[in-house]
Design a protein around this motif. Structure first.
Motif, short mmCIF file in Angstrom:
data_model
loop_
_atom_site.label_atom_id
_atom_site.label_comp_id
_atom_site.label_asym_id
_atom_site.label_seq_id
_atom_site.Cartn_x
_atom_site.Cartn_y
_atom_site.Cartn_z
N THR A 14 0.83 -1.28 -0.05
CA THR A 14 0.09 -0.23 0.12
C THR A 14 1.02 1.24 0.01
N VAL A 15 1.99 1.09 0.86
CA VAL A 15 2.66 2.49 0.82
C VAL A 15 3.34 2.64 -0.38
N SER A 16 4.06 1.46 -0.81
CA SER A 16 4.81 1.73 -1.97
C SER A 16 3.89 2.09 -3.21
N MET A 17 2.77 1.91 -3.24
CA MET A 17 1.66 1.98 -4.48
C MET A 17 1.46 3.72 -4.29
N ILE A 18 0.99 4.07 -2.99
CA ILE A 18 0.85 5.64 -2.78
C ILE A 18 2.02 6.48 -3.39
N LEU A 19 3.26 5.91 -2.92
CA LEU A 19 4.52 6.86 -3.39
C LEU A 19 4.74 6.77 -4.70
N VAL A 20 4.34 5.50 -5.66
CA VAL A 20 4.48 5.52 -7.01
C VAL A 20 3.56 6.36 -7.37
N ILE A 21 2.22 6.45 -6.99
CA ILE A 21 1.03 7.35 -7.57
C ILE A 21 1.42 8.87 -7.35
N LEU A 22 1.92 9.08 -6.14
CA LEU A 22 2.31 10.49 -5.99
C LEU A 22 3.30 11.15 -6.65
N GLY A 23 4.36 10.21 -6.89
CA GLY A 23 5.43 10.84 -7.78
C GLY A 23 5.09 10.82 -9.24
N GLY A 24 4.09 9.82 -9.54
CA GLY A 24 3.74 9.66 -10.94
C GLY A 24 2.84 10.83 -11.56
N ILE A 25 1.86 11.47 -10.66
CA ILE A 25 0.92 12.21 -11.18
C ILE A 25 1.43 13.60 -11.44
N GLY A 26 2.59 13.89 -10.79
CA GLY A 26 3.17 15.08 -11.15
C GLY A 26 3.11 16.14 -9.97
N PHE A 27 4.23 16.92 -10.02
CA PHE A 27 4.16 18.04 -9.03
C PHE A 27 3.11 19.25 -8.92
N ILE A 28 2.63 19.29 -10.25
CA ILE A 28 1.63 20.52 -10.67
C ILE A 28 0.50 20.00 -9.96
N VAL A 29 -0.16 18.71 -10.31
CA VAL A 29 -1.35 18.29 -9.65
C VAL A 29 -0.89 18.05 -8.20
N MET A 30 0.07 17.43 -7.53
CA MET A 30 0.10 17.39 -6.04
C MET A 30 -0.08 18.80 -5.66
N SER A 31 0.50 19.84 -6.15
CA SER A 31 0.34 21.16 -5.54
C SER A 31 -1.13 21.43 -5.39
N GLU A 32 -1.87 21.35 -6.57
CA GLU A 32 -3.14 21.59 -6.63
C GLU A 32 -4.19 20.90 -5.56
N LEU A 33 -3.79 19.47 -5.35
CA LEU A 33 -4.56 18.58 -4.37
C LEU A 33 -4.54 19.20 -3.39
N ILE A 34 -3.23 19.91 -2.69
CA ILE A 34 -2.89 20.09 -1.30
C ILE A 34 -3.72 21.54 -1.16
N ASP A 35 -3.74 22.38 -2.27
CA ASP A 35 -4.62 23.62 -2.10
C ASP A 35 -6.04 23.52 -2.45
N TYR A 36 -6.43 22.35 -2.79
CA TYR A 36 -7.83 22.30 -3.00
C TYR A 36 -8.72 22.53 -1.90
N PRO A 37 -8.70 22.02 -0.75
CA PRO A 37 -9.71 22.42 0.23
C PRO A 37 -9.83 24.06 0.30
N LYS A 38 -8.68 25.04 -0.15
CA LYS A 38 -9.00 26.27 -0.12
C LYS A 38 -9.57 26.76 -1.35
N THR A 39 -8.99 26.14 -2.49
CA THR A 39 -9.42 27.09 -3.77
C THR A 39 -10.73 26.28 -4.32
N ARG A 40 -10.86 24.88 -4.09
CA ARG A 40 -12.10 24.18 -4.54
C ARG A 40 -12.03 24.32 -5.92
N GLN A 41 -10.81 24.10 -6.59
CA GLN A 41 -10.80 24.22 -7.88
C GLN A 41 -9.61 23.29 -8.32
N LEU A 42 -9.75 22.50 -9.37
CA LEU A 42 -8.62 21.86 -10.26
C LEU A 42 -8.40 22.61 -11.75
#
Length: 458
Positions: free
Chosen positions: A208-236
Motif C-alpha cells: 500500500t505504501v509503495s503504491m501511494i508513493l509511486v502514484i504521488l510521484g507519477g501524477i506530477g508536482f503540479i497536480v500534487m500542489s493543486e490537490l493540497i491547495d484544493y480545500p482552499k481553492t475548491r478547483q482543479l
C-alpha cells in the motif's frame, strides 16, 4: 641573409570572448549528462563496490544513467554488489534525477536568497513541463517541501514495518532508501537476489505504501500542489483533471486486465488468496506506469500480460512527474483527437474545454518520435542479441519509459546493447521532443509559406 622561425604574440585581452548561449532544452540535456558522468566515476571507484567486485566503467556508466534517469534497470544486484557508499551515491542520483537538478539548484538558491533570473525560470519551466513561468519559483518551493514530507512519512512507516525482521538501524536505512526510490519512480531496492519486492507480495503495508508513493510521484508536482491547495481553492485545472482521471482509469483497468490474465497462472497470482491476487494485480498495474518494482516474477507472466504491460509502460506517468513514457495527457489528447475525427467534429474537447490544434500536433509528434526510437533500438538489439522479440521489446520500452521492469535481459547485454540502452534511458528521461530541440540549431522564423495542398488519407 638570415633564416629562422617567426612568431607573433597575440594579446588575449583584445579578443572578445562570446559566452555560449544554451537553450533551456540544451541546459537540461547537458545538466543530466554532467550528473550521469560524475555519478559514473563515483560508482567506478573501488569504494562503491564490495571488495573484489569493482565495476567496469561502462557498467558504472549504465548504473549511473539508470539512477539519474530514475529507471531502475540494473546490471548488478544493488543490495549485494554495492557498499553503503555506492548505494548512497545511487540514492543521491535518484533524488537529483527525480526532482530535477534545476529544481534542487533553484532550491539552494532560494535558501541563500539568490535572485532567480529569467533564463533560469525558462529552464525550470522546461524541466517541469510548465506552460508559463508564472508562479514557477513558488512551485519549486512546494515541490521540494512536498517531496521531503512524503518521503519522510513513508520512510518512517517502512522503518517500523522492517524493524520487525531486522535491526532498527538497518530498518531505518531500508525505509529511507525505498521511500526515496519509490517516490522518484526509480525501482532500486535492497531486498537482494534480483527478487525485487516479490517476498512481500502479500504484505499489505509495504504494498500500500509503495503504491501511494509511486502514484504521488507519477501524477506530477503540479497536480500534487493543486490537490493540497484544493480545500482552499475548491478547483482543479484542466491539466489536473485529465491527469487524475486518465491515471485512475489506467490503474484500475490495468489491474483488472492483469487480474484476469494471471488469475490461474500457477507461477504468479494462481497460488495467492483472492485478496492478495487483487493486491498484486493493482501493484503491477501501478508499477508499470514508471516505478519498476514488482511483487511477482515478470518472466513468469503470460505473454499477453507482458505485452499489455508494454503498452502501459509506453503511456507512462504525468508531465512534470518523476515518471517517463509519452505521458497520460498525450494519451488523452490522442484518444480525444480520434473520437473527434470519428464524430466528424472540428475541435478536441476535454472536460468541456476546447484544445488548440497545437496540442494535438505536439501529442502526435511525441508519440511518433517515441515509437520511432523504440523501433530503432529494438531492431538494434535484435541484431546484436539472440533473445526473443517480446523480451527485447519489453526491455526497450522499459528503458524508454524509465520504468525499470525487466524480463531478465539487462544483465546479459553486450557492450553495444549497454550503450544503446544508456542512450534510450537518457532520451526517455529528457523526452524525445526536448532532446530533439536540444540537438537542433537555433530555430529561425520562416518568412514565407508554401501554397496549401490536399491529399487523401485513410
Amino acid at each position: 641573409m638570415t633564416s629562422g622561425f617567426y612568431y607573433e604574440v597575440i594579446d588575449l585581452s583584445r579578443i572578445h570572448w562570446k559566452p555560449i548561449k544554451l537553450s533551456p532544452q540544451q541546459t537540461l540535456a547537458l545538466g543530466f549528462a554532467v550528473i550521469i558522468v560524475l555519478g559514473s566515476f563515483l560508482l567506478w571507484m573501488p569504494a562503491a563496490s564490495v571488495e573484489g567486485s569493482s565495476l567496469s566503467y561502462i557498467d558504472a556508466l549504465f548504473m549511473a544513467t539508470s539512477a539519474t534517469c530514475v529507471t531502475g534497470l540494473i546490471l548488478v544486484d544493488t543490495a549485494t554488489h554495492f557498499t553503503h557508499f555506492g548505494q548512497i551515491v545511487l540514492l543521491v542520483m535518484v533524488q537529483l534525477g527525480g526532482l530535477g537538478f534545476m529544481t534542487m539548484t533553484t532550491w539552494f538558491a532560494i535558501v541563500v536568497r539568490k535572485r532567480i533570473s529569467l533564463r533560469e525560470r525558462l529552464v525550470l519551466k522546461e524541466s517541469l513541463n510548465q506552460i508559463s513561468i508564472e508562479g514557477i519559483v513558488r512551485l519549486i518551493k512546494n515541490v521540494v517541501v512536498y517531496s521531503l514530507v512524503v518521503e519522510s512519512i513513508a520512510a518512517c512507516i517502512f522503518a517500523i514495518r522492517w524493524s520487525f525482521e531486522m535491526p532498527l538501524g538497518k530498518a531505518i536505512y531500508y525505509g529511507v532508501f525505498h521511500a526515496v526510490s519509490l517516490f522518484n519512480n526509480a525501482g532500486f531496492e535492497l531486498v537482494g537476489g534480483y527478487r525485487n519486492l516479490t517476498p512481500y507480495v502479500d504484505d499489505f503495508v509495504i504494498n500500500t505504501v509503495s503504491m501511494i508513493l509511486v502514484i504521488l510521484g507519477g501524477i506530477g508536482f503540479i497536480v500534487m500542489s493543486e490537490l493540497i491547495d484544493y480545500p482552499k481553492t475548491r478547483q482543479l485545472s484542466l491539466h489536473s483533471k485529465i491527469v487524475l482521471s486518465v491515471s485512475g482509469f489506467l490503474v484500475v483497468f490495468g489491474a483488472l486486465v492483469i487480474f484476469i490474465f494471471e488469475f490461474s497462472n500457477t507461477h504468479t497470482l494462481g497460488p495467492l488468496p483472492v485478496f492478495d491476487k487483487i493486491l498484486a494485480a493493482f501493484f503491477q498495474s501501478v508499477s508499470t506506469r514508471s516505478s519498476g518494482t514488482n511483487t511477482v516474477d515478470i518472466t513468469s507472466l503470460r505473454q499477453a500480460t507482458q505485452f499489455f504491460m508494454i503498452l502501459l509502460m509506453f503511456i507512462g506517468a504525468a508531465p512534470g512527474s518523476t515518471g517517463g513514457g509519452i505521458k497520460v495527457t498525450t494519451f488523452a489528447i490522442l484518444i480525444g483527437a480520434m473520437i473527434t475525427m470519428i464524430r466528424r467534429k472540428e475541435d478536441v474537447v476535454l472536460f468541456r474545454y476546447r484544445l488548440a490544434q497545437e496540442y494535438t500536433h505536439r501529442a502526435l509528434t511525441v508519440t511518433f518520435l517515441s515509437l520511432l526510437l523504440i523501433f530503432i533500438v529494438t531492431m538494434l538489439l535484435l541484431a546484436t542479441h539472440d533473445y526473443s522479440f517480446l523480451m527485447i521489446l519489453f526491455e526497450t520500452t522499459s528503458a524508454f519509459g524509465t520504468v525499470g521492469l525487466s524480463m531478465g535481459l539487462t544483465p546479459h547485454l553486450t557492450f553495444t546493447g549497454k550503450i544503446v540502452i544508456i542512450l534510450m534511458m537518457y532520451a526517455g528521461r529528457l523526452g524525445p521532443v526536448t532532446l530533439s530541440y536540444a540537438l537542433q540549431p537555433k530555430n529561425k522564423k520562416e518568412l514565407y509559406h508554401y501554397p496549401e495542398g490536399k491529399i487523401t488519407i485513410g
